[in-house]
Design a protein around this motif. Structure first.
Motif, mmCIF file in Angstrom:
data_model
loop_
_atom_site.group_PDB
_atom_site.id
_atom_site.type_symbol
_atom_site.label_atom_id
_atom_site.label_comp_id
_atom_site.label_asym_id
_atom_site.label_seq_id
_atom_site.Cartn_x
_atom_site.Cartn_y
_atom_site.Cartn_z
ATOM 1 N N GLY A 259 -6.916 51.357 32.187
ATOM 2 C CA GLY A 259 -6.937 51.424 30.734
ATOM 3 C C GLY A 259 -6.210 52.609 30.154
ATOM 4 O O GLY A 259 -6.195 52.798 28.939
ATOM 5 N N GLY A 260 -5.611 53.425 31.005
ATOM 6 C CA GLY A 260 -4.832 54.555 30.527
ATOM 7 C C GLY A 260 -3.549 54.101 29.852
ATOM 8 O O GLY A 260 -3.031 53.017 30.150
ATOM 9 N N VAL A 261 -3.047 54.922 28.951
ATOM 10 C CA VAL A 261 -1.846 54.555 28.197
ATOM 11 C C VAL A 261 -0.752 55.588 28.461
ATOM 12 O O VAL A 261 -0.684 56.628 27.798
ATOM 13 C CB VAL A 261 -2.140 54.474 26.686
ATOM 14 C CG1 VAL A 261 -0.890 54.008 25.930
ATOM 15 C CG2 VAL A 261 -3.308 53.539 26.420
ATOM 16 N N PRO A 262 0.101 55.328 29.463
ATOM 17 C CA PRO A 262 1.212 56.251 29.725
ATOM 18 C C PRO A 262 2.342 56.021 28.725
ATOM 19 O O PRO A 262 2.258 55.133 27.870
ATOM 20 C CB PRO A 262 1.641 55.856 31.141
ATOM 21 C CG PRO A 262 1.332 54.389 31.219
ATOM 22 C CD PRO A 262 0.080 54.189 30.392
ATOM 23 N N ALA A 263 3.377 56.817 28.841
ATOM 24 C CA ALA A 263 4.548 56.632 27.989
ATOM 25 C C ALA A 263 5.113 55.228 28.181
ATOM 26 O O ALA A 263 5.034 54.651 29.267
ATOM 27 C CB ALA A 263 5.606 57.679 28.327
ATOM 28 N N THR A 264 5.662 54.686 27.125
ATOM 29 C CA THR A 264 6.160 53.303 27.181
ATOM 30 C C THR A 264 7.430 53.191 27.997
ATOM 31 O O THR A 264 7.557 52.315 28.863
ATOM 32 C CB THR A 264 6.408 52.777 25.756
ATOM 33 O OG1 THR A 264 5.198 52.876 25.008
ATOM 34 C CG2 THR A 264 6.875 51.340 25.788
ATOM 35 N N ALA A 265 8.376 54.068 27.759
ATOM 36 C CA ALA A 265 9.682 53.975 28.420
ATOM 37 C C ALA A 265 9.643 54.574 29.823
ATOM 38 O O ALA A 265 9.023 55.613 30.051
ATOM 39 C CB ALA A 265 10.731 54.700 27.578
ATOM 40 N N ALA A 266 10.334 53.919 30.748
ATOM 41 C CA ALA A 266 10.403 54.413 32.130
ATOM 42 C C ALA A 266 11.013 55.808 32.176
ATOM 43 O O ALA A 266 10.581 56.653 32.968
ATOM 44 C CB ALA A 266 11.213 53.449 32.988
ATOM 45 N N SER A 267 11.995 56.069 31.324
ATOM 46 C CA SER A 267 12.648 57.381 31.329
ATOM 47 C C SER A 267 11.680 58.482 30.909
ATOM 48 O O SER A 267 11.753 59.615 31.401
ATOM 49 C CB SER A 267 13.862 57.372 30.394
ATOM 50 O OG SER A 267 13.461 57.081 29.058
ATOM 51 N N GLU A 268 10.743 58.158 30.015
ATOM 52 C CA GLU A 268 9.761 59.142 29.574
ATOM 53 C C GLU A 268 8.729 59.407 30.666
ATOM 54 O O GLU A 268 8.349 60.553 30.916
ATOM 55 C CB GLU A 268 9.081 58.656 28.289
ATOM 56 C CG GLU A 268 10.037 58.553 27.104
ATOM 57 C CD GLU A 268 9.392 57.952 25.877
ATOM 58 O OE1 GLU A 268 8.214 57.527 25.978
ATOM 59 O OE2 GLU A 268 10.054 57.891 24.826
ATOM 60 N N ARG A 269 8.278 58.344 31.338
ATOM 61 C CA ARG A 269 7.350 58.536 32.453
ATOM 62 C C ARG A 269 8.017 59.333 33.554
ATOM 63 O O ARG A 269 7.403 60.213 34.169
ATOM 64 C CB ARG A 269 6.858 57.187 32.990
ATOM 65 C CG ARG A 269 6.066 56.378 31.971
ATOM 66 C CD ARG A 269 5.287 55.255 32.629
ATOM 67 N NE ARG A 269 6.147 54.302 33.313
ATOM 68 C CZ ARG A 269 6.719 53.255 32.733
ATOM 69 N NH1 ARG A 269 6.541 53.031 31.428
ATOM 70 N NH2 ARG A 269 7.462 52.419 33.415
#
Length: 329
Positions: A259-269
């Motif tokens: 249920g965690g919400v990481p950054a949307t874009a792969a580049s941001e993660r």
């Protein structure tokens, strides 16, 4: 029950300070070091009256000159975090007393309640523990304190990264270029800032490593406000080095599944994952000593260097632009 030799186990001034914060008739009757601390000396104190053990407390003292300049800030922040966490869904110790400037103790110290359980760093059972860690981190990030802690800080710079021996220079150059870019935008969350298996206590039997539950989270010296990905990335790096490089991205997936919400874009993660991994490159020997002190004597500096290299490569392959690999080929 006899009182113990204070000079051998707890320094005299600190012992007097601890005793002043006990209930009438109580005294410290035993002390034992707790393993695994990288920055502070941590001891479990047995408290008793007469022949009866009444409870346990934990004494955390900063004695290493390398960390003393930050001790006051870290202890004040930890005291504030423990106060904030009281009564929340996140199990953490309760604050008993704090002496951040060593006004009463030989060294800056904090006294807190003791939680049952122990850190578990073994390979066996990690498939069970990783989802538990992920769910616990989601719970931490769900906290909305009335007063936000200070904004997160990151110290690693492109120029400070140390490429491990035998590391692929092309991959590492590409990873270093990732953190040369400005930090991506993020939605702020309450962060632990050192969330990793060494700071999570488990109730688990050695004979049943797949039956585990979390009993608490410790070491709240650097609570911060910032991107959830920062906490996720730090746990990813630790799992990749403790167990196998594949566990880095597997934990990131477990966090999202919980249920965690990481950054949307792969580049941001990728930015946050790479930044934490590269920060480890400067301190691999320290990490090895900490792991060994916590019982993982098999994890030498050279093994961690190889795992870190493999982990950074996996991040760049999974989330990075293909341009870096084209340049190397």
């Amino acid at each position: 029950m006899n009182t113990f030799d204070a000079e051998i186990t707890v320094r005299p001034k600190t012992l007097d300070w601890v005793n002043r914060h006990l209930d009438r008739g109580e005294c410290v009757v035993e002390a034992e070091p707790l393993r695994g601390g990288m920055t502070a000396e941590v001891r479990r104190l047995t408290i008793g009256t007469g022949d009866t053990v009444t409870r346990h407390l934990v004494l955390r003292s900063f004695v290493d000159s390398f960390y003393l300049e930050n001790a006051e800030d870290w202890l004040n922040r930890e005291a504030g975090a423990l106060t904030l966490l009281a009564g929340t869904s996140v199990l953490a110790p309760e604050l008993v007393a704090v002496d951040p400037t060593a006004a009463w103790c030989e060294y800056p110290s904090l006294l807190m309640t003791h939680l049952e359980g122990r850190p578990v760093l073994d390979d066996e059972g990690i498939e069970t523990r990783a989802p538990l860690l992920a769910r616990q981190l989601v719970a931490i990030h769900a906290l909305r304190p009335a007063e936000r802690p200070q904004r997160f800080r990151t110290l690693t710079m492109a120029e400070s990264v140390v490429i491990p021996k035998g590391g692929d220079a092309t991959v590492w150059d590409a990873a270093i270029n990732v953190i040369r870019e400005p930090a991506p935008p993020y939605e702020g969350r309450f962060l632990h800032r050192d969330f990793q298996p060494g700071n999570v206590l488990f109730d688990v039997s050695p004979s049943s490593p797949t039956r585990a539950r979390i009993t608490g989270v410790v070491d709240w010296s650097q609570p911060s406000w910032g991107p959830a990905d920062l906490d996720v990335a730090h746990c990813c790096t630790n799992l990749a080095l403790l167990h196998d490089p594949s566990w880095g991205l597997r934990f990131a997936e477990a966090y999202e599944e919980a249920g965690g919400v990481p950054a949307t874009a792969a580049s941001e993660r990728l930015f946050w994952l790479v930044r934490d991994a590269l920060s480890c490159s400067e301190e691999v020997e320290l990490w090895a000593r900490a792991y060994q002190g916590a019982g993982r004597t098999d994890l030498t500096t050279s093994i961690l260097e190889r795992r870190l290299d493999a982990y950074v490569t996996s991040l760049m392959n999974a989330l990075g632009s293909c341009s870096w690999s084209d340049a190397g080929g």
